[in-house]
Scaffold this active site. Structure first.
Site, PDB file in Angstrom:
ATOM      1  CD1 TRP A 189      26.818 -71.753  -0.153  1.00 36.60           C
ATOM      2  CD2 TRP A 189      26.348 -69.661  -0.754  1.00 36.60           C
ATOM      3  NE1 TRP A 189      25.549 -71.750  -0.684  1.00 36.60           N
ATOM      4  CE2 TRP A 189      25.240 -70.479  -1.051  1.00 36.60           C
ATOM      5  CE3 TRP A 189      26.284 -68.297  -1.051  1.00 36.60           C
ATOM      6  CZ2 TRP A 189      24.072 -69.970  -1.632  1.00 36.60           C
ATOM      7  CZ3 TRP A 189      25.117 -67.793  -1.626  1.00 36.60           C
ATOM      8  CH2 TRP A 189      24.038 -68.632  -1.907  1.00 36.60           C
ATOM      9  CD1 TRP A 223      14.709 -68.918   1.282  1.00 38.56           C
ATOM     10  CD2 TRP A 223      15.836 -69.881   2.954  1.00 38.56           C
ATOM     11  NE1 TRP A 223      15.046 -67.933   2.179  1.00 38.56           N
ATOM     12  CE2 TRP A 223      15.732 -68.486   3.204  1.00 38.56           C
ATOM     13  CE3 TRP A 223      16.501 -70.669   3.884  1.00 38.56           C
ATOM     14  CZ2 TRP A 223      16.277 -67.886   4.348  1.00 38.56           C
ATOM     15  CZ3 TRP A 223      17.048 -70.086   5.022  1.00 38.56           C
ATOM     16  CH2 TRP A 223      16.945 -68.710   5.242  1.00 38.56           C
ATOM     17  CG  ASN A 251      21.163 -70.117  -4.734  1.00 38.07           C
ATOM     18  OD1 ASN A 251      20.325 -69.338  -5.178  1.00 38.07           O
ATOM     19  ND2 ASN A 251      21.045 -70.657  -3.517  1.00 38.07           N
ATOM     20  CG  ASP A 252      20.920 -74.318  -3.048  1.00 38.62           C
ATOM     21  OD1 ASP A 252      22.050 -73.841  -3.251  1.00 38.62           O
ATOM     22  OD2 ASP A 252      20.476 -74.556  -1.907  1.00 38.62           O
ATOM     23  CD1 TRP A 307      20.775 -66.204  -7.193  1.00 33.99           C
ATOM     24  CD2 TRP A 307      22.929 -65.626  -7.271  1.00 33.99           C
ATOM     25  NE1 TRP A 307      21.422 -66.906  -6.203  1.00 33.99           N
ATOM     26  CE2 TRP A 307      22.747 -66.572  -6.232  1.00 33.99           C
ATOM     27  CE3 TRP A 307      24.211 -65.128  -7.504  1.00 33.99           C
ATOM     28  CZ2 TRP A 307      23.791 -67.019  -5.416  1.00 33.99           C
ATOM     29  CZ3 TRP A 307      25.251 -65.573  -6.690  1.00 33.99           C
ATOM     30  CH2 TRP A 307      25.033 -66.503  -5.666  1.00 33.99           C
TER      31      TRP A 307
END
Length: 527
Positions: free
Chosen positions: A332, A127, A67-68, A65
């Protein structure tokens, strides 16, 4: 043809992005997988025999995975690009590390593995944040040390978000934590994340922007270790603001503007769910916007968590008149729904890197224009030059392909709409439509497979003046995405799509009149 999109609120602010990791990855995309076998000319196989949905020329995570994106930094003649990565995605475990890829041309990337691991301190996973090169040794880790300021949330609760520091003395390949205490503690709010740090050389200090619900907070520091709040920029109505961005850019006419950007969910107000930005001024402490409402750097449904970063020459010189940008091609609302999980063992694709420049509009305001990074030109493996094509109705071209770029300038005397049917099925029933209709440009994925099972977010719009009688389109098509650049990048639409691998045809169409598709060129890439 264009359709009508419904409008409804997006993810409620009470649902955290972290909670969306918790769903089981395996099998979530089963309904998206085609059941037929691809035609021979597409060069693909049936799903049962190992078909691939991995993008041909867009960045994808090697496994599991992503994401950002995290803002790339320039070190030793290359960009070092970090992104959020979860090696435990298939087990259902939440939590991301920072994984690293390097590139010299922003098209071809080399994986360098995890640079900042998760769960090595009591603070848990990492994060979003930002990395900077501390050339002046302001933090005391050595001249040229790479310092990361990142949000962590020990225990996972939203009110625990705080900013922590990691540093690297090997050029950003590996990092060490600077203790386990935050360098910027949470003052008692739910949203307090995504620090973006820049150097203010004029005033000899660091500046941080921080996402705080509907506010972007501004902070100062002399050493990257202690931070002081100085001001806030507030804008409601577009959801929780995330991944703030602050930079200065010079227009072609010499005008200098500061730009404040955020990732935001404006779907509930009929606005994009991408990167909102304001042009204005910044005095080192306070950003003043020139207009209350933002512009949007993308108008599709899937260009989120974007970062911009410096454009550098091979020697490392910074171009004051341009920047680069990259975003996560997902949303999302349906982040776990992709056939790449089952076919290829990963979930995570980025947009093409863009070059953005500041342009002056006819009303004397300024906006950011986008174009695909020039480095893409070096990877052209095939060019099909169709020249000028006259169309009245629908014309299916003698071309088949899955991943390509098509450019054209459509001209007409009188019509209602015109555009292209991308990834068209052999029977013509499935396709992605891109073009203009009446007074708007559009990208419509309704008639192909896509992750929006609600059916509400199928067509994106941007303003268009039909009296112009012409429109330039540059469209990047890959296995799971379409990016449409309108009129030299004045507007861009990016949407995630999952056409069946046997859908390889391309057609041109007009509605209510005829048009000529001038200088129509198709390019394929080998990366």
């Amino acid at each position: 043809m264009p359709g009508t999109s419904g409008i409804s609120p997006g993810i409620a602010s009470g649902i955290s992005r972290r909670s969306l990791f918790a769903g089981s990855a395996a099998g979530t995309a089963a309904a998206l997988l085609p059941t037929g076998t691809a035609t021979a000319d597409s060069g693909t196989k049936s799903v049962a025999s190992g078909a691939s949905y991995r993008a041909a020329y867009h960045f994808t995570v090697p496994d599991q995975w992503k994401n950002d994106p995290q803002r790339p930094v320039w070190i030793d003649g290359e960009y070092r690009y970090y992104y959020l990565y979860n090696a435990d995605y298939f087990t259902g475990a939440v939590g991301t590390a920072w994984r690293l890829a390097t590139t010299t041309d922003l098209v071809s990337f080399t994986d360098r593995g995890v640079a900042v691991p998760k769960d090595t301190t009591p603070n848990g996973d990492l994060w979003s944040g930002s990395a900077v090169v501390d050339t002046g040794n302001t933090a005391g880790f050595g001249a040229g040390a790479v310092v990361v300021i990142v949000t962590m949330s020990p225990g996972g609760g939203t009110d625990r978000q705080a900013q922590y520091l990691y540093y690297s003395t090997d050029g950003g390949l590996t990092f060490t934590n600077h203790g386990t205490a935050p360098v910027l503690a949470n003052p008692g709010v739910a949203d307090f994340r995504d620090p973006k740090v820049i150097r203010d050389e004029e005033r000899g200090r660091w500046v941080m922007t921080l996402a705080e619900n509907d506010k972007v907070g501004f902070y100062h520091s002399g050493d990257l270790k202690s931070w002081t709040y100085v001001s806030g920029f507030v804008h409601g109505g577009i959801g929780v603001l995330e991944c703030p961005d602050l930079f200065r850019i010079t227009a072609g006419d010499g005008t200098v503007k500061w730009v404040l950007g955020v990732s935001a969910n404006g779907k509930g107000s009929g606005l994009p769910n991408t990167y909102a930005y304001w042009t204005g001024s910044f005095d080192g402490s306070t950003f003043t916007a020139e207009a209350s409402d933002p512009r949007w750097l993308d108008h599709g449904w899937d260009w989120y968590g974007a970062v911009t970063f410096e454009k550098r020459s091979a020697s490392g010189a910074v171009d004051a008149a341009a920047r680069y940008a990259i975003a996560w091609v997902n949303n999302w609302d349906y982040a776990n729904t992709t056939p790449t999980i089952d076919c290829d063992g990963f979930n995570g694709t980025d947009s093409i890197v863009r070059e953005i420049t500041l342009k002056k509009a006819s009303d004397n305001t300024y906006y950011l224009a986008s174009q695909p990074v020039a480095g893409l030109d070096s990877y052209v493996s095939r060019t099909v030059n169709l020249g000028d094509v006259a169309v009245d109705g629908t014309k299916v071209l003698d071309y088949t392909g899955i991943s390509y770029e098509v450019t054209t300038e459509i001209t007409w005397a009188q019509l209602t709409g015109a555009g292209l049917q991308l990834r068209r099925s052999p029977d013509g029933g499935r396709h992605i439509d891109a073009g203009i209709y009446s007074n708007y440009a559009f990208l419509n994925r309704r008639n192909t497979v896509n992750a929006d099972t609600s059916g509400k977010w199928q067509e994106s719009h941007t303003p268009f003046n039909p009296s112009a009688g012409t429109v330039k389109l540059r469209i990047l098509v890959d296995r799971t995405s379409v990016e449409m650049f309108v009129d030299d990048g004045r507007y861009v639409h990016t949407s995630q799509v999952f056409p069946y691998l046997l859908d390889t045809r391309l057609a041109l169409f007009t509605i209510g009149g005829s048009a000529v598709f001038r200088n129509t060129v198709i390019r394929e890439f080998s990366v």
